[in-house]
Design a protein around this motif. Structure first.
Motif, short mmCIF file in Angstrom:
data_model
loop_
_atom_site.label_atom_id
_atom_site.label_comp_id
_atom_site.label_asym_id
_atom_site.label_seq_id
_atom_site.Cartn_x
_atom_site.Cartn_y
_atom_site.Cartn_z
N PRO A 162 0.80 -1.23 0.00
CA PRO A 162 0.00 0.00 0.00
C PRO A 162 0.83 1.28 0.00
N LEU A 163 2.01 1.27 0.63
CA LEU A 163 2.84 2.47 0.59
C LEU A 163 3.23 2.83 -0.83
N TYR A 164 3.53 1.80 -1.62
CA TYR A 164 3.96 2.06 -3.01
C TYR A 164 2.76 2.39 -3.91
N THR A 165 1.68 1.66 -3.77
CA THR A 165 0.52 1.95 -4.63
C THR A 165 0.00 3.36 -4.38
N LYS A 166 0.06 3.80 -3.12
CA LYS A 166 -0.34 5.18 -2.80
C LYS A 166 0.63 6.17 -3.44
N ALA A 167 1.92 5.86 -3.42
CA ALA A 167 2.91 6.74 -4.04
C ALA A 167 2.65 6.89 -5.53
N VAL A 168 2.36 5.78 -6.20
CA VAL A 168 2.07 5.82 -7.64
C VAL A 168 0.86 6.70 -7.91
N GLU A 169 -0.15 6.55 -7.09
CA GLU A 169 -1.36 7.36 -7.24
C GLU A 169 -1.06 8.84 -7.04
N GLU A 170 -0.28 9.16 -6.02
CA GLU A 170 0.02 10.57 -5.73
C GLU A 170 0.88 11.20 -6.83
N VAL A 171 1.81 10.43 -7.39
CA VAL A 171 2.65 10.96 -8.47
C VAL A 171 1.77 11.32 -9.68
N SER A 172 0.77 10.50 -9.93
CA SER A 172 -0.13 10.79 -11.06
C SER A 172 -0.92 12.07 -10.82
N GLU A 173 -1.05 12.45 -9.55
CA GLU A 173 -1.76 13.68 -9.18
C GLU A 173 -0.81 14.87 -9.02
N GLY A 174 0.48 14.61 -9.27
CA GLY A 174 1.47 15.67 -9.15
C GLY A 174 1.96 15.91 -7.74
N LYS A 175 1.64 15.00 -6.84
CA LYS A 175 2.03 15.15 -5.43
C LYS A 175 3.32 14.35 -5.20
N LEU A 176 4.40 15.04 -4.87
CA LEU A 176 5.70 14.39 -4.69
C LEU A 176 6.23 14.45 -3.25
N ASP A 177 5.49 15.10 -2.37
CA ASP A 177 5.97 15.23 -0.98
C ASP A 177 5.23 14.32 -0.02
N GLY A 178 4.55 13.31 -0.57
CA GLY A 178 3.86 12.32 0.26
C GLY A 178 4.58 10.99 0.22
N ASN A 179 3.88 9.96 -0.18
CA ASN A 179 4.47 8.62 -0.20
C ASN A 179 5.60 8.48 -1.21
N ALA A 180 5.64 9.35 -2.19
CA ALA A 180 6.72 9.28 -3.18
C ALA A 180 8.08 9.41 -2.51
N GLU A 181 8.15 10.07 -1.36
CA GLU A 181 9.42 10.26 -0.67
C GLU A 181 9.98 8.96 -0.09
N TYR A 182 9.13 7.94 0.01
CA TYR A 182 9.62 6.65 0.50
C TYR A 182 10.49 5.93 -0.54
N PHE A 183 10.38 6.31 -1.80
CA PHE A 183 10.94 5.49 -2.87
C PHE A 183 11.87 6.28 -3.78
N GLU A 184 12.65 5.54 -4.56
CA GLU A 184 13.57 6.15 -5.52
C GLU A 184 12.80 6.59 -6.75
N ILE A 185 11.96 7.60 -6.56
CA ILE A 185 11.12 8.16 -7.63
C ILE A 185 11.71 9.50 -8.05
N HIS A 186 12.06 9.58 -9.30
CA HIS A 186 12.71 10.78 -9.85
C HIS A 186 12.26 10.98 -11.30
#
Length: 549
Positions: A162-186
């Motif tokens: 769930p931490l990663y699926t939430k991050a993917v969802e937030e990135v699609s919404e342009g949100k990078l300061d949430g769950n995306a910070e847990y992962f090597e997303i660049h």
């Protein structure tokens, strides 16, 4: 000294033989002299259970070890049912293997059979049982003096977590300061062209070196580190002795200093459990292993010596004992330059490698026995891969699943465990299962049992420092000194497959030397004798010398 004189007198009575064995056809008049001559040097030495980080570890691939509920999948209750085989709680009983450390491969929920893509770091995969089953396993292991370490995957996560699926969802919404910070997303241009990634929305990607199902954590993130601290505390508070850390090789990347991260994690765990034990998987060259040892981690697996292409097999097949000892001594010395408290972690094979019996069994049982005494008698923590002690072979050498087939306790009652990609049909070990090999005094299993008993009788073997080699001007004979708390042992291996070696032992080597222990590959009825400074060591056998007490 009196014991040595007694042994020498007994040897004279049987005609001066240096390698002796009982013969049931001999007259009763000579039986007392012969029994003395063949006395087992380890018979009256007390073994002591470990109370520190030095252990004889046993890797269990949980899916394949023992199935308690007949659903074709190994489980935690199955492991509990076999604990007395591993350790019955009495180091002097001689009725068990003598294992005092268990490494469990991943036990957390995952849709894969190997479980290295974790969906929930705070639970047990239902195929394996429940948290209550795990607590019971820890309780039963504690009764027997067994420390349990669990595989902890900190490099990557399941794409279904769930931490990663939430991050993917937030990135699609342009949100990078949430769950995306847990992962090597660049942004895509951040990554080198050869770096495997998962494509996300809006021009972003996530690093995924192993597979698309295993995106990678951002080890620099404070959010990630806070989560890891919670995970570690959860399991350490539940009674685990420490962790086997998966894929340490990948901790270092463009933005992460792997040594700094590992130091942080190790120190964090020590705050929770001061005597925590940690061993890392780092299949790389010596310089990178040395660098990661600067973190303070207790152990890293010494991959260069393992598997069919490793230095142990190379030196055993070429019968070069001097080279084998020299390479381990130099390796250990280098690692201690980075961490003076390093505990070397030697092994022959693991769940990612072709089983060692696939290579050595065709050479002969003596080769398998020599390999066991070689890696297990060096200082440090050896790791036995389940089934190695009975010579299990992989049905093929081309897939990981073939290296993870069912443990065989009784060849008259073969297990019905199903292994992904292989099924539930497995070849019987040549010497039989555990039941059959326990009944054969010269089996590979009984050789492993003897090795571990000798280690428990002689703390210098695991805890000592290799202080040098002893040359006998023979490349077949590899020998080294290990010292611990003022006590010194001389360990001598004869790598020759056919020749017995006559060796001169002087007081300059070990003063008033006596045979402390021996491992004779040919027969458990035969023992090594030291007479008038002359030691005769049979082919593919080992002797341990110590000053007379």
């Amino acid at each position: 000294m009196k014991k040595l004189i007694s042994l020498l007198l007994c040897a004279t009575l049987v005609g001066g033989c240096v390698l002796t064995g009982c013969n049931s056809q001999e007259s009763s008049g000579s039986s007392k002299a012969e029994n003395a001559a063949v006395a087992d040097p380890i018979e009256n030495i007390k073994a002591t259970a470990s109370d520190d980080k030095y252990r004889n570890y046993y890797e269990i691939f949980v899916n394949s070890f023992c199935d308690s509920n007949e659903d074709a999948v190994g489980d935690l209750q199955g492991i509990i049912s076999q604990l007395d085989y591993l350790n019955d709680g009495d180091p002097n009983s001689g009725d068990d293997l003598g294992i005092d450390g268990i490494w469990l491969t991943p036990i957390m929920p995952s849709k894969s059979y190997h479980k290295y893509d974790v969906e929930d770091y705070y639970d047990i995969d239902p195929d394996f049982g429940t948290l209550e089953d795990f607590d019971k396993l820890i309780e039963e292991c504690d009764k027997r003096g067994i420390k349990v370490i669990i595989d902890l995957v900190l490099n990557h996560i399941s794409s279904n977590n769930p931490l990663y699926t939430k991050a993917v969802e937030e990135v699609s919404e342009g949100k990078l300061d949430g769950n995306a910070e847990y992962f090597e997303i660049h942004k895509s241009d951040y990554f080198d062209s050869g770096t495997p990634t998962n494509s996300l929305s809006n021009g972003y990607e996530c690093e995924a070196n192993f597979s698309h199902e295993m995106p990678e954590w951002n080890l620099n993130s404070e959010k990630t580190r806070e989560e890891f601290k919670k995970i570690a505390k959860f399991w350490l508070d539940r009674g685990v002795g420490g962790f086997r850390l998966d894929a340490c090789k990948y901790y270092t990347n463009k933005s992460t200093d792997g040594t700094e991260f590992l130091k942080w994690f190790y120190d964090t765990c020590k705050e929770i459990k001061p005597d925590v034990y940690m061993v890392g998987e780092n299949w790389t060259d010596d310089s990178d292993i040395q660098e990661l040892y600067k973190s303070g981690i207790d152990s890293q697996f010494a991959f260069k010596f393992a598997q069919s292409s490793g230095l142990f097999v190379e030196n055993i097949v070429t019968q070069n004992g001097v080279a084998a000892v020299k390479k381990v001594m130099n390796y250990d010395k280098k690692m201690k330059e980075s961490n003076e408290n390093e505990i070397n972690a030697l092994f022959l094979s693991n769940h990612d490698q072709v089983r060692i019996a696939n290579t050595l069994e065709a050479q002969g049982l003596g080769y398998e026995k020599l390999a066991a005494s070689l890696y297990m008698l060096f200082p440090g923590n050896p790791f036995i891969y389940y089934g190695e002690e009975i010579g299990i072979k992989a049905p093929n050498t081309t897939s990981d699943s073939a290296y993870r087939t069912a443990m065989i306790f009784d060849t008259d009652n073969m297990p019905s465990i199903f292994v992904n990609g292989v099924g539930d049909e497995f070849d019987e070990p040549t010497g039989g299962g555990v039941k059959q090999q326990l009944a054969d005094k010269d089996s590979l299993l009984n050789y492993y049992r003897r090795i571990i008993k000798i280690k428990n009788q002689n703390p210098e073997l695991a805890r000592g420092t290799i202080t040098g080699m002893q040359s006998f001007d023979d490349k077949n004979v590899g020998a080294f000194y290990t010292e611990y708390e003022g006590s010194k042992l001389l360990v001598i291996h004869n790598f020759s497959a056919k020749e017995s070696k006559s060796i001169e032992i002087t007081d300059d080597m070990i003063k008033n030397a006596v045979v402390r222990a021996d491992l004779v590959a040919e027969s458990s009825d035969k023992h090594v004798e030291l007479k008038d400074g002359k030691l005769t060591l049979p082919a593919q056998s080992t002797v341990i010398l110590k000053s007379a007490e």
